[in-house]
Write a protein that holds these residues in place. Structure first.
Motif, PDB file in Angstrom:
ATOM      1  N   GLN A  65       4.316  48.230  58.138  1.00 28.61           N
ATOM      2  CA  GLN A  65       4.688  48.830  59.420  1.00 28.61           C
ATOM      3  C   GLN A  65       5.977  48.250  59.973  1.00 28.61           C
ATOM      4  N   ARG A  66       6.237  46.968  59.693  1.00 31.95           N
ATOM      5  CA  ARG A  66       7.441  46.337  60.224  1.00 31.95           C
ATOM      6  C   ARG A  66       8.653  46.539  59.321  1.00 31.95           C
ATOM      7  N   GLN A  75       0.742  53.606  50.868  1.00 27.89           N
ATOM      8  CA  GLN A  75      -0.692  53.405  51.069  1.00 27.89           C
ATOM      9  C   GLN A  75      -1.503  54.231  50.079  1.00 27.89           C
ATOM     10  N   ARG A 112      -0.904  50.521  59.774  1.00 28.39           N
ATOM     11  CA  ARG A 112      -0.466  51.021  58.477  1.00 28.39           C
ATOM     12  C   ARG A 112       0.229  49.915  57.712  1.00 28.39           C
ATOM     13  N   GLY A 125       9.266  53.274  57.705  1.00 29.94           N
ATOM     14  CA  GLY A 125       8.728  54.275  58.603  1.00 29.94           C
ATOM     15  C   GLY A 125       7.392  54.820  58.147  1.00 29.94           C
ATOM     16  N   GLU A 126       6.833  55.700  58.966  1.00 31.56           N
ATOM     17  CA  GLU A 126       5.471  56.181  58.739  1.00 31.56           C
ATOM     18  C   GLU A 126       5.329  56.982  57.449  1.00 31.56           C
ATOM     19  N   ALA A 127       6.294  57.842  57.135  1.00 25.89           N
ATOM     20  CA  ALA A 127       6.171  58.674  55.937  1.00 25.89           C
ATOM     21  C   ALA A 127       6.173  57.828  54.667  1.00 25.89           C
ATOM     22  N   THR A 128       7.046  56.836  54.601  1.00 28.15           N
ATOM     23  CA  THR A 128       7.070  55.949  53.440  1.00 28.15           C
ATOM     24  C   THR A 128       5.807  55.114  53.393  1.00 28.15           C
ATOM     25  N   SER A 129       5.384  54.618  54.539  1.00 26.53           N
ATOM     26  CA  SER A 129       4.168  53.818  54.616  1.00 26.53           C
ATOM     27  C   SER A 129       2.966  54.592  54.095  1.00 26.53           C
ATOM     28  N   ARG A 130       2.827  55.843  54.503  1.00 25.73           N
ATOM     29  CA  ARG A 130       1.686  56.659  54.063  1.00 25.73           C
ATOM     30  C   ARG A 130       1.695  56.835  52.551  1.00 25.73           C
TER      31      ARG A 130
END
Length: 412
Positions: free
Chosen positions: A180-181, A192, A177, A184-189
């Motif tokens: 990633q570094r 994206q 994603r 977190g996943e929710a912000t990354s999604r």
């Protein structure tokens, strides 16, 4: 005349150090050595506004008159060749030996490059300096298809700037994603999705098999396929500039190892900004404007003989298209994550909260400046919060300094 305090590097940390040292009452001579010919400038806009408007004058950290007022000798286009810690001297490329009463290393970092690809490969860009940004801006002028390697802050900001100019953009990222570094996943999604909605092609979880560059174009091979582009931007992070410190026998790890006030292992030598790493390991190496400013203030206080300033909440930001991502705090050690999503016209807006118990460790806010400000205050004060209230987009968040009881924990 007594030896000056010498600063190697003329970036954000150096400028803040000069201001803080004088504000702290230090009256001795002061010299700043900058390797670039340009006056000290901001680096974050290089991947944002500068790619659109090309206005170098808007980048200046301070007017040149600031250095006169601060009684600071600013030497630009000056390369430091070495440090003699025994003699307390800086060795310049022109042969001068400059003595110092205290030495501050603000040498920053350099852009990582793709292995096996020459630094001067045609149509291949990195982005760390004004010269890099000027070359990239010129290159985008005739570009129809752009490849970006790296889906972090710089890579995505360049992708956004290129799409705003109508350029076709493909981002290659080895992680599964984007960012990633960093988040977190929710912000990354959500980030994206913003890029996908703008037509950016995201190739995630891929590795490059090879890169070839010529005056005619750039070719990237991945997964058995080769694609042609007009230009390539490599945004895969940065490496701290620690060579001077290493050669002088100063303790280094990934960065120059420092304590909470920037002291290195060498007497009278300090380091600040992106080139540093915490001695106690309590905080990871951070590359940020706020981190550079905070370290500069702490080192200036030590040299001026003042008490160190209170530790600040680290924060970061990124502008992509019309969206702003703001992050405060660090999520390490969290045991719960709370998502707060906007509604209606604020459908893109959201904030992600990282908690340990009922205390906020970190907040990631996309188009949610109020949440970001409240989060910084809650982290700073340690005010307990109610996770259910955090998750409710209709519940008004107020900075803890204004209403310390606004988010006091209650049974859920």
């Amino acid at each position: 005349m007594s030896a000056p305090v010498v600063v190697v590097g003329a970036g954000q940390a150096a400028c803040q150090f000069v201001a803080s040292l004088r504000q702290g009452g230090h009256q001795g001579p002061l010299v700043v050595l900058g390797q670039e010919a340009s006056p000290p400038y901001q680096r974050p806009p290089l991947s944002k506004a500068f790619l659109r408007d090309g206005d170098a004058s808007a980048l200046l950290l301070r007017p040149l008159s600031f250095f006169d007022t601060a009684r600071c000798e600013l030497r630009l286009d000056t390369r430091v060749q070495g440090i003699d810690v025994q003699a307390a001297e800086v060795l310049l490329a022109d042969g001068e030996r400059l003595p110092y009463a205290a030495l501050v290393l603000g040498t920053g970092a350099r852009a990582r490059r793709l292995p096996g690809l020459a630094a001067d490969a045609p149509r291949v860009h990195v982005l760390r300096s004004l010269a890099h940004a000027q070359a990239l801006r010129a290159g985008l002028g005739g570009c129809r298809r752009l490849a970006v390697v790296g889906g972090g802050y710089v890579g995505l900001e360049v992708a956004a700037a290129a799409r705003a100019q109508g350029i076709d953009v493909t981002v290659f990222e080895a992680a599964l994603r984007v960012m990633q570094r960093s988040v977190g996943e929710a912000t990354s999604r959500r980030v994206q999705r913003v890029h996908e909605d703008q037509g950016v092609r995201l190739r995630l979880g891929v590795s490059l098999d090879g890169v070839r560059a010529s005056e005619e174009g750039v070719w990237l091979a991945s997964g058995g396929q080769t694609e042609a582009f007009d230009a390539l931007v490599v945004g895969i992070g940065a490496l701290p500039r620690i060579e001077l410190a290493q050669a002088a026998g100063i303790e280094c790890a990934r960065g120059i190892v420092v304590d909470e006030q920037g002291r290195t292992s060498a007497s009278g030598v300090f380091a600040i900004g992106d080139c540093t790493e915490s001695r106690d390991g309590a905080r990871p190496r951070l590359e940020s404007v706020q981190g550079a400013i905070d370290q500069a203030k702490a080192a200036a206080a030590a040299i001026a003989g003042r008490a160190p300033p209170p530790p600040a909440v680290p924060w970061f930001w990124s502008d992509q298209y019309t969206h702003r991502l703001q992050v405060a705090g660090l999520p390490q050690g969290h045991d719960a994550v709370v998502l707060r999503q906007g509604a209606g016209e604020r459908a893109v807006a959201q904030s992600v909260w990282y908690l340990r118990g009922d205390r906020v460790l970190c907040v990631e806010a996309l188009d949610a400046a109020g949440d970001f400000m409240a989060g910084r205050a809650l982290i700073r004060t340690g005010t307990p919060v109610n996770p259910a209230q955090l998750a409710d987009p209709l519940f008004p968040l107020q900075p803890a300094s204004a209403s310390a009881s606004a988010l006091v924990a209650a049974p859920v």
